[in-house]
Write an enzyme that holds these catalytic residues in place. Structure first.
Site, PDB file in Angstrom:
ATOM      1  N   LYS A  97     -10.816  34.577  38.755  1.00 24.34           N
ATOM      2  CA  LYS A  97     -11.286  35.372  37.706  1.00 24.34           C
ATOM      3  C   LYS A  97     -12.343  36.124  38.012  1.00 24.34           C
ATOM      4  O   LYS A  97     -13.503  35.496  38.610  1.00 24.34           O
ATOM      5  CB  LYS A  97     -11.565  34.318  36.505  1.00 24.34           C
ATOM      6  CG  LYS A  97     -10.127  33.660  35.957  1.00 24.34           C
ATOM      7  CD  LYS A  97     -10.807  32.820  34.793  1.00 24.34           C
ATOM      8  CE  LYS A  97      -9.316  32.154  34.205  1.00 24.34           C
ATOM      9  NZ  LYS A  97      -8.309  31.714  35.171  1.00 24.34           N
ATOM     10  N   ASP A 130      -6.662  37.274  37.899  1.00 29.15           N
ATOM     11  CA  ASP A 130      -6.575  36.666  36.664  1.00 29.15           C
ATOM     12  C   ASP A 130      -6.907  37.741  35.557  1.00 29.15           C
ATOM     13  O   ASP A 130      -8.082  38.444  35.775  1.00 29.15           O
ATOM     14  CB  ASP A 130      -7.021  35.356  36.262  1.00 29.15           C
ATOM     15  CG  ASP A 130      -6.079  34.287  36.877  1.00 29.15           C
ATOM     16  OD1 ASP A 130      -4.915  34.348  37.370  1.00 29.15           O
ATOM     17  OD2 ASP A 130      -6.726  33.147  37.133  1.00 29.15           O
ATOM     18  N   ARG A 183       1.506  40.506  37.457  1.00 25.03           N
ATOM     19  CA  ARG A 183       1.988  39.491  37.049  1.00 25.03           C
ATOM     20  C   ARG A 183       1.974  39.480  35.515  1.00 25.03           C
ATOM     21  O   ARG A 183       0.948  40.009  34.877  1.00 25.03           O
ATOM     22  CB  ARG A 183       1.007  38.162  37.363  1.00 25.03           C
ATOM     23  CG  ARG A 183       1.438  36.941  36.258  1.00 25.03           C
ATOM     24  CD  ARG A 183       0.305  35.808  36.258  1.00 25.03           C
ATOM     25  NE  ARG A 183      -0.050  35.342  37.361  1.00 25.03           N
ATOM     26  CZ  ARG A 183      -1.474  34.784  37.633  1.00 25.03           C
ATOM     27  NH1 ARG A 183      -2.307  34.932  36.859  1.00 25.03           N
ATOM     28  NH2 ARG A 183      -1.733  34.378  39.031  1.00 25.03           N
ATOM     29  N   GLY A 187      -0.439  35.812  27.198  1.00 20.57           N
ATOM     30  CA  GLY A 187      -1.919  35.986  27.148  1.00 20.57           C
ATOM     31  C   GLY A 187      -2.458  34.563  26.238  1.00 20.57           C
ATOM     32  O   GLY A 187      -1.579  34.041  25.413  1.00 20.57           O
TER      33      GLY A 187
HETATM   34  C1  LIG Z   1       1.454  31.469  36.245  1.00 15.19           C
HETATM   35  C2  LIG Z   1       0.965  31.677  35.072  1.00 15.19           C
HETATM   36  C3  LIG Z   1      -0.390  32.552  35.276  1.00 15.19           C
HETATM   37  C4  LIG Z   1      -1.026  32.857  33.920  1.00 15.19           C
HETATM   38  N1  LIG Z   1      -2.282  33.688  34.073  1.00 15.19           N
HETATM   39  C5  LIG Z   1      -2.638  34.020  32.846  1.00 15.19           C
HETATM   40  C6  LIG Z   1      -3.745  34.968  33.041  1.00 15.19           C
HETATM   41  O1  LIG Z   1      -4.312  35.505  34.102  1.00 15.19           O
HETATM   42  N2  LIG Z   1      -4.177  35.320  31.699  1.00 15.19           N
HETATM   43  C7  LIG Z   1      -3.783  34.816  30.556  1.00 15.19           C
HETATM   44  O2  LIG Z   1      -4.391  35.143  29.319  1.00 15.19           O
HETATM   45  N3  LIG Z   1      -3.022  33.854  30.546  1.00 15.19           N
HETATM   46  C8  LIG Z   1      -2.425  33.515  31.755  1.00 15.19           C
HETATM   47  N4  LIG Z   1      -1.187  32.500  31.617  1.00 15.19           N
HETATM   48  C9  LIG Z   1      -1.120  31.923  30.270  1.00 15.19           C
HETATM   49  C10 LIG Z   1      -0.263  32.740  29.326  1.00 15.19           C
HETATM   50  O3  LIG Z   1      -0.799  33.854  28.867  1.00 15.19           O
HETATM   51  C11 LIG Z   1       0.449  31.742  28.370  1.00 15.19           C
HETATM   52  O4  LIG Z   1      -0.795  31.423  27.567  1.00 15.19           O
HETATM   53  C12 LIG Z   1       0.962  30.496  28.553  1.00 15.19           C
HETATM   54  O5  LIG Z   1       1.866  30.543  30.051  1.00 15.19           O
HETATM   55  C13 LIG Z   1       2.090  30.142  27.400  1.00 15.19           C
HETATM   56  O6  LIG Z   1       2.859  31.046  27.315  1.00 15.19           O
HETATM   57  P1  LIG Z   1       4.509  31.062  27.388  1.00 15.19           P
HETATM   58  O7  LIG Z   1       4.877  32.241  28.305  1.00 15.19           O
HETATM   59  O8  LIG Z   1       4.739  29.779  28.316  1.00 15.19           O
HETATM   60  O9  LIG Z   1       5.153  30.989  25.989  1.00 15.19           O
HETATM   61  P2  LIG Z   1       4.960  30.087  24.828  1.00 15.19           P
HETATM   62  O10 LIG Z   1       5.751  30.682  23.774  1.00 15.19           O
HETATM   63  O11 LIG Z   1       3.475  29.613  24.606  1.00 15.19           O
HETATM   64  O12 LIG Z   1       5.534  28.544  25.151  1.00 15.19           O
HETATM   65  C14 LIG Z   1       6.885  28.435  25.649  1.00 15.19           C
HETATM   66  C15 LIG Z   1       7.104  26.930  25.589  1.00 15.19           C
HETATM   67  O13 LIG Z   1       6.693  26.808  26.872  1.00 15.19           O
HETATM   68  C16 LIG Z   1       6.294  25.332  26.723  1.00 15.19           C
HETATM   69  N5  LIG Z   1       4.675  25.262  26.956  1.00 15.19           N
HETATM   70  C17 LIG Z   1       3.933  26.440  27.032  1.00 15.19           C
HETATM   71  N6  LIG Z   1       2.796  26.189  27.442  1.00 15.19           N
HETATM   72  C18 LIG Z   1       2.687  24.885  27.542  1.00 15.19           C
HETATM   73  C19 LIG Z   1       1.765  23.839  27.917  1.00 15.19           C
HETATM   74  N7  LIG Z   1       0.389  24.102  28.038  1.00 15.19           N
HETATM   75  N8  LIG Z   1       2.121  22.333  27.880  1.00 15.19           N
HETATM   76  C20 LIG Z   1       3.307  21.886  27.769  1.00 15.19           C
HETATM   77  N9  LIG Z   1       4.262  22.768  27.356  1.00 15.19           N
HETATM   78  C21 LIG Z   1       3.965  24.064  27.241  1.00 15.19           C
HETATM   79  C22 LIG Z   1       6.399  24.662  25.241  1.00 15.19           C
HETATM   80  O14 LIG Z   1       7.504  23.994  25.264  1.00 15.19           O
HETATM   81  C23 LIG Z   1       6.540  25.978  24.540  1.00 15.19           C
HETATM   82  O15 LIG Z   1       7.712  25.959  23.455  1.00 15.19           O
HETATM   83  C24 LIG Z   1      -0.669  32.321  32.771  1.00 15.19           C
HETATM   84  C25 LIG Z   1       0.362  31.749  32.604  1.00 15.19           C
HETATM   85  C26 LIG Z   1       1.231  31.168  33.755  1.00 15.19           C
HETATM   86  C27 LIG Z   1       2.549  30.431  33.765  1.00 15.19           C
END
Ligand SMILES: Cc1cc2nc3c(=O)[nH]c(=O)nc-3n(C[C@H](O)[C@H](O)[C@H](O)COP(=O)(O)OP(=O)(O)OC[C@H]3O[C@@H](n4cnc5c(N)ncnc54)[C@H](O)[C@@H]3O)c2cc1C
Length: 306
Positions: A97, A130, A183, A187
């Site tokens: 970050k 990030d 990536r 968010g």
């Molecule tokens: C490898 C990686 C790098 C990332 N880098 C960044 C970044 O640089 N900047 C940024 O703003 N965000 C980052 N994120 C976070 C991202 O923006 C989301 O907030 C996060 O991934 C949740 O979104 P989702 O796509 O999983 O979908 P969602 O719609 O939030 O979740 C889908 C399903 O996944 C499961 N799930 C999601 N999160 C969780 C959790 N924490 N614990 C348990 N189950 C969960 C649940 O079952 C949910 O119903 C990153 C995420 C990943 C995977």
């Protein structure tokens, strides 16, 4: 009711961070999402992930740092981390970050620190920048762009785009034109509806739109999501475009949806596990809790007891 918004507000509180760091239950809860506190402690977990077919991205926890001493400590930790990856032959890259490298003090300081790390990581270790809250998007993309397109460019780096931001379609086109590795995630920060789509449906629809652009024209996109619908969309686009599975990678967070992680690897896909370590786990853990409503009650109870 405890909402995602409230948890994201709590994520920014220094006072609550102090409470949480001294609270046994909060500490225990964080362990689910954090691989360890030191480089030495995470070497074995990373080796185990590699053995199970996962690549890794290591993140030394820390953000919004304004103490020059702490920033120097972060740079030093990343330099030691790069050495550790090489000496243990770990299949890992790193995520950083820019506010941990001093961007809130001055973008020039963060840029200098990043360049130092990129030179130490080159040629074979990739460094992912990030993406933080929308207040940092312009500065983050500018630092990336300047380094990536300099007269003597450093190319072992890429950025992150968040599908909840309205600006992201334009940013994706610019990054495609630069030939940059992106990536894509949804968010994780609390954002205003003027800059971010307010509903999950809109964020998801934008994710799929941006995903298609990146899979069609981007360079080795990182598909960061735990959402089965987004993963299915990626596989459908891959089939339509007749892409081989080595043209992109899925990415998930350490400790989240482990069965789905295993399933994708056994289906022949590349899967990178974003693996944080260090003792500044509070804001990161709060953002993870905000994403999973089932954990909210337990989280709040432990804070109040703390
Ligand atoms: C490898 C990686 C790098 C990332 N880098 C960044 C970044 O640089 N900047 C940024 O703003 N965000 C980052 N994120 C976070 C991202 O923006 C989301 O907030 C996060 O991934 C949740 O979104 P989702 O796509 O999983 O979908 P969602 O719609 O939030 O979740 C889908 C399903 O996944 C499961 N799930 C999601 N999160 C969780 C959790 N924490 N614990 C348990 N189950 C969960 C649940 O079952 C949910 O119903 C990153 C995420 C990943 C995977």
């Amino acid at each position: 009711m405890i909402t995602r918004t409230l948890l994201l507000q709590m994520a920014g509180s220094r006072q609550l961070e102090h409470f949480a760091r001294h609270n046994r239950i909060a500490n225990a809860m964080a362990q689910r999402f954090i691989a360890g506190e030191t480089i030495e402690q995470i070497t074995e977990p990373v080796r185990q992930l590699n053995k199970r077919g996962f690549t890794v991205s290591l993140d030394f926890l820390g953000e919004s740092v304004t103490s020059e001493q702490e920033i120097a400590g972060t740079v030093d930790t990343y330099l030691r981390l790069l050495q550790n990856i090489r000496s243990n032959e770990l299949d890992a890259n790193v995520s950083i970050k820019l506010t941990a490298l001093g961007m809130d003090i001055s973008p020039e300081l963060a840029s200098r620190n990043l360049q130092r790390l990129l030179k130490a990581a080159a040629p074979e270790i990739f460094v992912r920048i990030d993406m933080e809250s929308s207040a940092h998007t312009d500065a983050t993309l500018k630092i990336f762009r300047d380094i990536f397109t300099a007269d003597v460019p450093l190319k072992n780096t890429g950025v992150v785009i968040q599908s909840y931001l309205r600006r992201s379609a334009a940013d994706v086109e610019e990054l495609i034109n630069l030939g940059a590795r992106v990536r894509l995630c949804k968010g994780a920060y609390q954002e205003n509806a003027t800059v971010a789509f307010p509903t999950k449906d809109e964020v998801d629809a934008n994710y799929v739109r941006l995903l298609r652009r990146l899979m069609e024209h981007g360079v080795y996109p990182g598909i960061a999501t735990h959402d089965k619908k987004m993963i299915d969309a990626a596989i459908q686009i891959k089939n339509e475009l007749d892409l081989s599975p080595d043209k992109f990678e899925f990415q998930m967070l350490y400790g989240v949806r482990r069965e789905l992680q295993e399933q994708l690897v056994s289906d022949g896909y590349r899967m990178r596990i974003y693996t944080p370590f260090g003792d500044h786990w509070y804001p990161y853990t709060m953002r993870r809790l905000a994403e999973k409503p089932a954990n909210l009650k337990l989280a709040l109870t432990s804070m109040v007891r703390g």
